[in-house]
Design a protein around this motif. Structure first.
Motif, mmCIF file in Angstrom:
data_model
loop_
_atom_site.group_PDB
_atom_site.id
_atom_site.type_symbol
_atom_site.label_atom_id
_atom_site.label_comp_id
_atom_site.label_asym_id
_atom_site.label_seq_id
_atom_site.Cartn_x
_atom_site.Cartn_y
_atom_site.Cartn_z
ATOM 1 N N THR A 100 0.825 -1.203 0.000
ATOM 2 C CA THR A 100 0.000 0.000 0.000
ATOM 3 C C THR A 100 0.863 1.258 0.000
ATOM 4 O O THR A 100 0.567 2.226 -0.713
ATOM 5 N N LEU A 103 2.106 1.699 -3.454
ATOM 6 C CA LEU A 103 1.020 2.158 -4.313
ATOM 7 C C LEU A 103 0.780 3.656 -4.143
ATOM 8 O O LEU A 103 0.612 4.385 -5.119
ATOM 9 N N LEU A 104 0.778 4.116 -2.911
ATOM 10 C CA LEU A 104 0.447 5.512 -2.648
ATOM 11 C C LEU A 104 1.596 6.485 -2.914
ATOM 12 O O LEU A 104 1.356 7.639 -3.242
ATOM 13 N N ARG A 110 0.942 4.244 -8.976
ATOM 14 C CA ARG A 110 -0.376 4.775 -8.617
ATOM 15 C C ARG A 110 -1.251 5.071 -9.830
ATOM 16 O O ARG A 110 -2.472 4.924 -9.770
ATOM 17 N N ALA A 113 -4.172 1.441 -13.601
ATOM 18 C CA ALA A 113 -5.392 0.777 -13.128
ATOM 19 C C ALA A 113 -5.093 -0.636 -12.639
ATOM 20 O O ALA A 113 -5.706 -1.113 -11.679
ATOM 21 N N GLU A 114 -4.132 -1.300 -13.280
ATOM 22 C CA GLU A 114 -3.789 -2.670 -12.886
ATOM 23 C C GLU A 114 -3.276 -2.731 -11.449
ATOM 24 O O GLU A 114 -3.507 -3.708 -10.746
ATOM 25 N N SER A 115 -2.591 -1.688 -11.013
ATOM 26 C CA SER A 115 -2.098 -1.646 -9.635
ATOM 27 C C SER A 115 -3.259 -1.588 -8.646
ATOM 28 O O SER A 115 -3.235 -2.247 -7.605
ATOM 29 N N TRP A 116 -4.258 -0.799 -8.980
ATOM 30 C CA TRP A 116 -5.420 -0.682 -8.092
ATOM 31 C C TRP A 116 -6.234 -1.971 -8.099
ATOM 32 O O TRP A 116 -6.796 -2.358 -7.072
ATOM 33 N N THR A 117 -6.296 -2.638 -9.241
ATOM 34 C CA THR A 117 -6.994 -3.925 -9.292
ATOM 35 C C THR A 117 -6.298 -4.934 -8.387
ATOM 36 O O THR A 117 -6.958 -5.643 -7.617
ATOM 37 N N HIS A 118 -4.975 -4.990 -8.444
ATOM 38 C CA HIS A 118 -4.220 -5.886 -7.570
ATOM 39 C C HIS A 118 -4.472 -5.535 -6.104
ATOM 40 O O HIS A 118 -4.648 -6.428 -5.271
ATOM 41 N N PHE A 119 -4.510 -4.262 -5.799
ATOM 42 C CA PHE A 119 -4.769 -3.803 -4.430
ATOM 43 C C PHE A 119 -6.129 -4.290 -3.937
ATOM 44 O O PHE A 119 -6.239 -4.836 -2.834
ATOM 45 N N VAL A 120 -7.168 -4.114 -4.737
ATOM 46 C CA VAL A 120 -8.525 -4.514 -4.329
ATOM 47 C C VAL A 120 -8.605 -6.030 -4.128
ATOM 48 O O VAL A 120 -9.167 -6.507 -3.128
#
Length: 184
Positions: A100, A103-104, A110, A113-120
């Motif tokens: 996290t 990511l931030l 950041r 979009a693929e990074s946020w998908t992995h995060f979720v």
């Protein structure tokens, strides 16, 4: 060597304007899009990449202990699954915190979009790992069949999906890797 916040000088001429009607990716046009080096690392080795192997291993071991309990009926395996699920969750939290932060704080990570998908997906996995451990705290032997085993199967499936997606970020997009190497 420039630090992480200053853009590297380029000798190349600016890219020509695209032809009219040509689609342009607005994200890749951002100046820091390609700067995806890990900011949380020890001697160039990203902490997140080092930590994720532990929850992956413990999740698979929990499923293995559940299967062995189902096969043998030995309470040892139920207790092993309790410890395995707990360690999977705790190491998962540690890996999740480091991921996290990456990511931030790293703009090139950041903006994808693929990074946020992995995060979720990883947060969903952490929820499953926590539920699996919490379920077993009531009584390790009683928790295994059928719910503990089903939670373990689901956790392994989510672990595989999350790991595959994380690997895709590393191998396809070079997220979180060092561009300088080990210096040897």
């Amino acid at each position: 060597m420039p630090d992480a916040d200053t853009p590297a000088p380029t000798d190349a001429a600016p890219a020509p304007a695209p032809a009219p009607g040509t689609l342009v990716d607005p994200i890749s046009a951002k100046p820091h899009f390609h700067r995806t080096e890990s900011r949380i690392a020890i001697a160039g080795h990203p902490i997140h990449a080092m930590l994720v192997s532990f929850p992956i291993a413990m999740t698979v071991c929990t499923l293995g202990a559940d299967v062995f309990y189902w096969w043998t009926g030995d309470a040892f395996w139920a207790r092993a699954a309790l410890w395995g699920s707990g360690m999977a969750f705790l190491f998962g939290v540690a890996a999740g915190l480091s991921g996290t932060v990456e990511l931030l704080f790293v703009r090139g990570i950041r903006v994808r979009a693929e990074s946020w998908t992995h995060f979720v997906i990883a947060v969903m996995l952490l929820s499953l790992l926590g539920a699996n451990w919490g379920w077993r705290l009531q009584g390790p032997v009683e928790a295994v069949l059928p719910h503990g085993l089903l939670l373990s199967l689901l956790a392994v499936a989510f672990t595989a999906f999350t790991g595959w997606h994380g690997g895709k970020l590393v191998f396809h997009y070079q997220i979180g890797v060092s561009s300088t190497g080990s210096g040897r």
